[in-house]
Design an enzyme around this catalytic site. Structure first.
Site, PDB file in Angstrom:
ATOM      1  N   ASP A  67       0.734  -1.259   0.095  1.00  0.00           N
ATOM      2  CA  ASP A  67       0.156  -0.154   0.097  1.00  0.00           C
ATOM      3  C   ASP A  67       0.789   1.188  -0.106  1.00  0.00           C
ATOM      4  O   ASP A  67       0.614   2.325  -0.562  1.00  0.00           O
ATOM      5  CB  ASP A  67      -0.799  -0.048   1.087  1.00  0.00           C
ATOM      6  CG  ASP A  67      -2.179  -0.880   1.242  1.00  0.00           C
ATOM      7  OD1 ASP A  67      -2.304  -1.368  -0.280  1.00  0.00           O
ATOM      8  OD2 ASP A  67      -3.016  -1.259   1.911  1.00  0.00           O
ATOM      9  N   ARG A 152       6.902  14.910  25.041  1.00  0.00           N
ATOM     10  CA  ARG A 152       5.831  15.744  25.508  1.00  0.00           C
ATOM     11  C   ARG A 152       4.619  15.757  24.311  1.00  0.00           C
ATOM     12  O   ARG A 152       4.908  15.824  23.042  1.00  0.00           O
ATOM     13  CB  ARG A 152       6.033  17.243  25.876  1.00  0.00           C
ATOM     14  CG  ARG A 152       7.342  17.206  27.160  1.00  0.00           C
ATOM     15  CD  ARG A 152       7.843  18.655  27.073  1.00  0.00           C
ATOM     16  NE  ARG A 152       6.689  19.381  27.759  1.00  0.00           N
ATOM     17  CZ  ARG A 152       6.913  20.788  27.828  1.00  0.00           C
ATOM     18  NH1 ARG A 152       8.159  21.307  27.725  1.00  0.00           N
ATOM     19  NH2 ARG A 152       6.009  21.387  28.317  1.00  0.00           N
ATOM     20  N   SER A 185      -5.630   6.424  11.186  1.00  0.00           N
ATOM     21  CA  SER A 185      -6.833   6.753  12.161  1.00  0.00           C
ATOM     22  C   SER A 185      -7.600   5.692  12.730  1.00  0.00           C
ATOM     23  O   SER A 185      -7.970   5.820  13.675  1.00  0.00           O
ATOM     24  CB  SER A 185      -7.729   7.429  11.127  1.00  0.00           C
ATOM     25  OG  SER A 185      -9.008   7.941  11.746  1.00  0.00           O
ATOM     26  N   SER A 187      -5.907   2.857  13.924  1.00  0.00           N
ATOM     27  CA  SER A 187      -5.415   2.365  14.914  1.00  0.00           C
ATOM     28  C   SER A 187      -5.421   3.592  16.097  1.00  0.00           C
ATOM     29  O   SER A 187      -5.061   3.113  17.210  1.00  0.00           O
ATOM     30  CB  SER A 187      -3.897   2.214  14.812  1.00  0.00           C
ATOM     31  OG  SER A 187      -3.273   3.520  14.437  1.00  0.00           O
TER      32      SER A 187
END
Length: 283
Positions: A67, A152, A185, A187
């Protein structure tokens, strides 16, 4: 006879051998190859002016890889309306149409014109810095603003049209197409959306709030993601390509692209059948 291009991912062990066999097959049938066997890295990162010109003259492109290889090729083919067919040398292959064991029967059909075209919505992304718009990029799957390799979280303001929807503290935000809904998205907890539906999906990555949920946005709306973190370590990536750093105040504007990816389809497998097969295969 159509003029064919062959793009391969030479990181795949089989790719070069399959490409050479395919080139011989095309030559024996006097099918013109508009470009020489082309490695996807060359096509994406360092195409010569001659290669770019010849690419525009192709009638279709056969992609040997997974892919990722197809995504890279589709971004370059879409502005010229060139159909693309993927031959799966990867693992899952949500987008690829042909298994390598079926390559030559599939080519017979493709050369004869016995296929249909499935259009997939694409995204257009543009970085805005100090009020100035940078060159735009096309994406088939997604545009992601992320914290990169920094530990962070980042703070990102998300606006739809002229209205601010939310300010997220998160590892990042994903704007995906329906095609990309089964990629990063998914996952991150985003919904699976049929590619027949044209919409944008906004999915937070590990948000620091329980009420930060994915959003589905109409296709005629643009999404603007603005970095408001004082510490500048955000990165924007398009279809998983090497990212571009973002600083505080930078925005990425994402909208439905004016071009579409044209995928060659041979069978009658529906999106949901492919989804079932690939999800079971990935277990």
């Amino acid at each position: 006879m159509p003029t064919v291009g062959v793009v391969l991912n030479d990181d795949k062990p089989q790719a070069l051998e399959v490409a050479r066999r395919m080139a011989d097959w095309l030559s024996q049938r006097e099918v013109p190859m508009g470009i020489p066997l082309t490695r996807v890295a060359e096509l994406v990162h360092s195409p010569s002016p001659e290669l770019r010109d010849r690419l525009r003259q192709l009638d279709l492109i056969v992609v040997l890889g997974g892919d990722g290889t197809l995504l890279n090729t589709a971004r370059l083919a879409a502005p010229h309306g060139i159909p693309v067919v993927g031959v799966n040398l990867g693992r899952l292959g949500f987008l690829t149409e042909v298994e390598v064991s079926d390559l030559f029967p599939a080519l017979e059909r493709i050369i004869a014109g016995d296929y249909r075209i499935e259009e997939r919505m694409m995204l257009e992304a543009r970085l805005i810095r100090d009020g100035l718009e940078q060159p735009s990029y096309f994406a088939l799957n997604d545009v992601v603003v992320t914290k990169g390799d920094h530990p962070r979280m980042i703070r990102v303001e998300a606006a739809v049209g002229d209205e601010v929807v939310w300010t997220y503290s998160a590892d990042g935000l994903i704007v995906s197409s329906p095609t990309g809904s089964t990629a990063y998205s998914l996952s991150a907890g985003g919904p699976i959306v049929s590619p027949e539906l044209h919409a944008l999906l906004l999915t937070p990555i590990s948000p620091h709030a329980l009420d930060a949920r994915p959003l589905v946005i109409p296709q005629d709306q643009a999404v603007r993601l603005t970095v408001i973190s004082s510490h500048s370590h955000a990165v924007v990536t398009v279809d998983g390509q090497p990212g571009q750093p973002m600083v505080c105040g930078d925005s990425v504007l994402v909208r439905k692209a004016s071009v579409a990816c044209r995928l060659i389809r041979l069978g009658e497998r529906t999106f949901f059948r492919i989804l079932r097969e690939k999800m079971q295969q990935g277990r």
